[in-house]
Design a protein around this motif. Structure first.
Motif, PDB file in Angstrom:
ATOM      1  N   LYS A   1     -10.033  -5.183   0.878  1.00  0.00           N
ATOM      2  CA  LYS A   1     -10.315  -4.211   1.933  1.00  0.00           C
ATOM      3  C   LYS A   1     -10.617  -2.808   1.385  1.00  0.00           C
ATOM      4  O   LYS A   1     -11.001  -1.922   2.132  1.00  0.00           O
ATOM      5  CB  LYS A   1      -9.135  -4.111   2.912  1.00  0.00           C
ATOM      6  CG  LYS A   1      -8.805  -5.392   3.611  1.00  0.00           C
ATOM      7  CD  LYS A   1      -9.780  -5.705   4.692  1.00  0.00           C
ATOM      8  CE  LYS A   1      -9.328  -6.937   5.455  1.00  0.00           C
ATOM      9  NZ  LYS A   1     -10.309  -7.363   6.414  1.00  0.00           N
ATOM     10  N   GLY A   2     -10.405  -2.599   0.082  1.00  0.00           N
ATOM     11  CA  GLY A   2     -10.741  -1.316  -0.530  1.00  0.00           C
ATOM     12  C   GLY A   2      -9.637  -0.272  -0.556  1.00  0.00           C
ATOM     13  O   GLY A   2      -9.893   0.884  -0.848  1.00  0.00           O
ATOM     14  N   HIS A   3      -8.394  -0.683  -0.267  1.00  0.00           N
ATOM     15  CA  HIS A   3      -7.284   0.270  -0.279  1.00  0.00           C
ATOM     16  C   HIS A   3      -6.715   0.508  -1.680  1.00  0.00           C
ATOM     17  O   HIS A   3      -6.198   1.591  -1.968  1.00  0.00           O
ATOM     18  CB  HIS A   3      -6.142  -0.207   0.627  1.00  0.00           C
ATOM     19  CG  HIS A   3      -6.509  -0.240   2.067  1.00  0.00           C
ATOM     20  ND1 HIS A   3      -6.617   0.885   2.839  1.00  0.00           N
ATOM     21  CD2 HIS A   3      -6.801  -1.287   2.892  1.00  0.00           C
ATOM     22  CE1 HIS A   3      -6.954   0.555   4.071  1.00  0.00           C
ATOM     23  NE2 HIS A   3      -7.074  -0.749   4.127  1.00  0.00           N
TER      24      HIS A   3
ATOM     25  N   TYR B   1       0.834  -1.201   0.000  1.00  0.00           N
ATOM     26  CA  TYR B   1       0.000   0.000   0.000  1.00  0.00           C
ATOM     27  C   TYR B   1       0.873   1.258   0.000  1.00  0.00           C
ATOM     28  O   TYR B   1       0.652   2.186  -0.785  1.00  0.00           O
ATOM     29  CB  TYR B   1      -0.945  -0.031   1.198  1.00  0.00           C
ATOM     30  CG  TYR B   1      -1.954   1.086   1.235  1.00  0.00           C
ATOM     31  CD1 TYR B   1      -2.541   1.590   0.082  1.00  0.00           C
ATOM     32  CD2 TYR B   1      -2.350   1.644   2.444  1.00  0.00           C
ATOM     33  CE1 TYR B   1      -3.477   2.607   0.128  1.00  0.00           C
ATOM     34  CE2 TYR B   1      -3.282   2.652   2.509  1.00  0.00           C
ATOM     35  CZ  TYR B   1      -3.846   3.136   1.344  1.00  0.00           C
ATOM     36  OH  TYR B   1      -4.771   4.146   1.405  1.00  0.00           O
TER      37      TYR B   1
ATOM     38  N   PRO C   1     -12.184   1.884   2.639  1.00  0.00           N
ATOM     39  CA  PRO C   1     -11.855   0.839   3.624  1.00  0.00           C
ATOM     40  C   PRO C   1     -12.591   0.999   4.958  1.00  0.00           C
ATOM     41  O   PRO C   1     -12.660   0.057   5.736  1.00  0.00           O
ATOM     42  CB  PRO C   1     -10.349   1.005   3.833  1.00  0.00           C
ATOM     43  CG  PRO C   1      -9.866   1.710   2.618  1.00  0.00           C
ATOM     44  CD  PRO C   1     -10.996   2.596   2.188  1.00  0.00           C
TER      45      PRO C   1
END
Length: 151
Positions: free
Chosen positions: A66-68, A30, A91
């Motif tokens: 998780k939407g990151h 990330y 997230p």
């Protein structure tokens, strides 16, 4: 390649996100993608972070779930590329919903199961969770609007 400052940032990022239960490889990937001005392949990610491609793949899958981050396609290629999402609130949608569930639990079962000062404490906690949910929903909505305008 990453600069020394970027590597230090990623190291600190990993430490801080550990408190949010993010695995180290996930936080590394990330952090790396946050620095990229273009979509990155798993090969590029693995090489820059000096991790295996399978670890980069597992981390990318978790971050995507998780939407990151999100996948982007490359025209004329089956290669998978990744970018950090611009809508930072995504997230937190699940956590925000869980605040509402906690508030409802406190208001219903918690309130029925307690009396005296414990009942008041549970009612206050229900109110706290409800206020947190509302505030987070407002922040996420504003961020989503910002992200949509920047695209």
């Amino acid at each position: 390649m990453l600069s020394d400052d970027q590597r230090r940032f990623i190291d600190e990022f990993v430490t801080l996100l550990a408190g949010w239960n993010m695995p180290a490889n996930g936080a590394q990937v990330y952090g790396y993608l946050l620095f990229q001005n273009h979509a990155a392949s798993l090969d590029e990610i693995a090489e820059a972070l000096e991790i295996s491609k399978s670890n980069a793949c597992k981390a990318a899958k978790m971050l995507e779930d998780k939407g990151h981050i999100r996948r982007v396609g490359e025209r004329g290629s089956k290669r998978v590329l990744y970018v950090a999402r611009e809508d930072f609130g995504t997230p937190f949608l699940h956590r925000t919903a869980s605040l509402g569930a906690l508030s409802r639990l406190m208001e219903t079962r918690g309130a029925r199961s307690a009396d005296g000062p414990a009942s008041e404490r549970i009612a206050s906690l229900a109110s706290f969770y409800a206020v947190m949910q509302t505030a987070m929903e407002q922040i996420i909505a504003a961020d989503t609007e910002r992200a949509e305008k920047s695209v």
